[in-house]
Design a protein around this motif. Structure first.
Motif, mmCIF file in Angstrom:
data_model
loop_
_atom_site.group_PDB
_atom_site.id
_atom_site.type_symbol
_atom_site.label_atom_id
_atom_site.label_comp_id
_atom_site.label_asym_id
_atom_site.label_seq_id
_atom_site.Cartn_x
_atom_site.Cartn_y
_atom_site.Cartn_z
ATOM 1 N N THR A 45 0.832 -1.198 0.000
ATOM 2 C CA THR A 45 0.000 0.000 0.000
ATOM 3 C C THR A 45 0.869 1.252 0.000
ATOM 4 O O THR A 45 2.016 1.235 0.420
ATOM 5 N N GLU A 46 0.295 2.348 -0.466
ATOM 6 C CA GLU A 46 1.057 3.598 -0.554
ATOM 7 C C GLU A 46 1.589 4.067 0.805
ATOM 8 O O GLU A 46 2.757 4.440 0.897
ATOM 9 N N PRO A 47 0.783 4.063 1.884
ATOM 10 C CA PRO A 47 1.339 4.499 3.176
ATOM 11 C C PRO A 47 2.515 3.627 3.632
ATOM 12 O O PRO A 47 3.501 4.139 4.160
ATOM 13 N N LYS A 48 2.408 2.321 3.407
ATOM 14 C CA LYS A 48 3.506 1.440 3.799
ATOM 15 C C LYS A 48 4.749 1.729 2.960
ATOM 16 O O LYS A 48 5.870 1.748 3.480
ATOM 17 N N GLU A 49 4.553 1.956 1.655
ATOM 18 C CA GLU A 49 5.690 2.281 0.784
ATOM 19 C C GLU A 49 6.390 3.550 1.262
ATOM 20 O O GLU A 49 7.611 3.622 1.281
ATOM 21 N N ARG A 50 5.611 4.538 1.652
ATOM 22 C CA ARG A 50 6.194 5.787 2.152
ATOM 23 C C ARG A 50 6.943 5.556 3.460
ATOM 24 O O ARG A 50 8.012 6.116 3.684
ATOM 25 N N LEU A 51 6.365 4.759 4.335
ATOM 26 C CA LEU A 51 7.018 4.448 5.605
ATOM 27 C C LEU A 51 8.345 3.738 5.364
ATOM 28 O O LEU A 51 9.370 4.103 5.957
ATOM 29 N N VAL A 52 8.355 2.745 4.499
ATOM 30 C CA VAL A 52 9.581 2.012 4.183
ATOM 31 C C VAL A 52 10.625 2.956 3.595
ATOM 32 O O VAL A 52 11.792 2.933 3.995
ATOM 33 N N GLN A 53 10.205 3.814 2.690
ATOM 34 C CA GLN A 53 11.142 4.764 2.087
ATOM 35 C C GLN A 53 11.725 5.686 3.151
ATOM 36 O O GLN A 53 12.934 5.930 3.184
ATOM 37 N N TRP A 54 10.887 6.194 4.034
ATOM 38 C CA TRP A 54 11.353 7.088 5.089
ATOM 39 C C TRP A 54 12.320 6.370 6.024
ATOM 40 O O TRP A 54 13.365 6.910 6.389
ATOM 41 N N LEU A 55 11.970 5.156 6.432
ATOM 42 C CA LEU A 55 12.847 4.391 7.327
ATOM 43 C C LEU A 55 14.193 4.092 6.662
ATOM 44 O O LEU A 55 15.241 4.174 7.310
ATOM 45 N N ARG A 56 14.171 3.755 5.378
ATOM 46 C CA ARG A 56 15.424 3.505 4.654
ATOM 47 C C ARG A 56 16.267 4.773 4.555
ATOM 48 O O ARG A 56 17.490 4.727 4.713
ATOM 49 N N ASP A 57 15.621 5.905 4.273
ATOM 50 C CA ASP A 57 16.352 7.176 4.221
ATOM 51 C C ASP A 57 16.958 7.505 5.583
ATOM 52 O O ASP A 57 18.116 7.926 5.679
ATOM 53 N N ALA A 58 16.171 7.322 6.633
ATOM 54 C CA ALA A 58 16.660 7.610 7.988
ATOM 55 C C ALA A 58 17.830 6.696 8.344
ATOM 56 O O ALA A 58 18.824 7.138 8.945
ATOM 57 N N HIS A 59 17.741 5.434 7.964
ATOM 58 C CA HIS A 59 18.831 4.492 8.233
ATOM 59 C C HIS A 59 20.095 4.917 7.495
ATOM 60 O O HIS A 59 21.192 4.895 8.053
ATOM 61 N N ALA A 60 19.944 5.292 6.238
ATOM 62 C CA ALA A 60 21.107 5.731 5.451
ATOM 63 C C ALA A 60 21.746 6.972 6.080
ATOM 64 O O ALA A 60 22.976 7.098 6.111
ATOM 65 N N MET A 61 20.920 7.878 6.610
ATOM 66 C CA MET A 61 21.472 9.071 7.261
ATOM 67 C C MET A 61 22.223 8.697 8.537
ATOM 68 O O MET A 61 23.263 9.280 8.846
ATOM 69 N N GLU A 62 21.737 7.721 9.279
ATOM 70 C CA GLU A 62 22.447 7.271 10.482
ATOM 71 C C GLU A 62 23.777 6.617 10.107
ATOM 72 O O GLU A 62 24.794 6.826 10.772
ATOM 73 N N GLU A 63 23.778 5.850 9.024
ATOM 74 C CA GLU A 63 25.021 5.239 8.551
ATOM 75 C C GLU A 63 26.015 6.324 8.131
ATOM 76 O O GLU A 63 27.211 6.233 8.413
ATOM 77 N N GLN A 64 25.510 7.351 7.470
ATOM 78 C CA GLN A 64 26.359 8.466 7.058
ATOM 79 C C GLN A 64 26.907 9.189 8.286
ATOM 80 O O GLN A 64 28.099 9.501 8.351
ATOM 81 N N ALA A 65 26.059 9.435 9.269
ATOM 82 C CA ALA A 65 26.489 10.111 10.492
ATOM 83 C C ALA A 65 27.551 9.293 11.220
ATOM 84 O O ALA A 65 28.529 9.850 11.738
ATOM 85 N N GLU A 66 27.389 7.973 11.245
ATOM 86 C CA GLU A 66 28.386 7.114 11.904
ATOM 87 C C GLU A 66 29.754 7.265 11.235
ATOM 88 O O GLU A 66 30.784 7.374 11.918
ATOM 89 N N THR A 67 29.768 7.295 9.925
ATOM 90 C CA THR A 67 31.027 7.445 9.196
ATOM 91 C C THR A 67 31.651 8.813 9.459
ATOM 92 O O THR A 67 32.858 8.928 9.684
#
Length: 107
Positions: free
Chosen positions: A2-24
């Motif tokens: 569903t669209e809301p789930k797709e948006r949630l997954v995209q947001w969580l993936r973006d947030a995870h990538a930002m945390e990985e970037q911050a760790e580096t």
């Protein structure tokens, strides 16, 4: 999906990538702070917080049946690596690193 789930997954993936970037970014800065023990100690604390946040985001993605984006994570780490390299050449790296980290943290 569903669209809301797709948006949630995209947001969580973006947030995870930002945390990985911050760790580096934090890891690179910490390596060069031998003359600033108080700042180094606080940044080590922040680094551990960042790792915990990334882990929690992974758990959220796992619970909804998805995972983090390898491409987004790698892209964030690559950008962070470039940021760390640029810091080596700054005479006032501690100040510029602090400003950059503050800005990144509040995005």
């Amino acid at each position: 999906m569903t669209e809301p789930k797709e948006r949630l997954v995209q947001w969580l993936r973006d947030a995870h990538a930002m945390e990985e970037q911050a760790e580096t970014i934090l890891s690179g800065q910490i390596e060069r702070l031998e003359n600033y023990p108080e700042i180094r100690e606080r940044m080590n604390t922040h680094l551990e917080e960042t790792r915990q946040q990334a882990k929690r985001l992974e758990q959220c993605l796992d619970r909804i049946g998805d995972g983090s984006s390898t491409l987004k994570d790698a892209g964030g780490k690559l950008i962070a690596f470039g940021q760390n390299i640029s810091g080596i050449f700054a005479g006032d790296e501690v100040m510029k690193g602090s400003l950059a980290s503050y800005t990144f943290e509040h995005m």
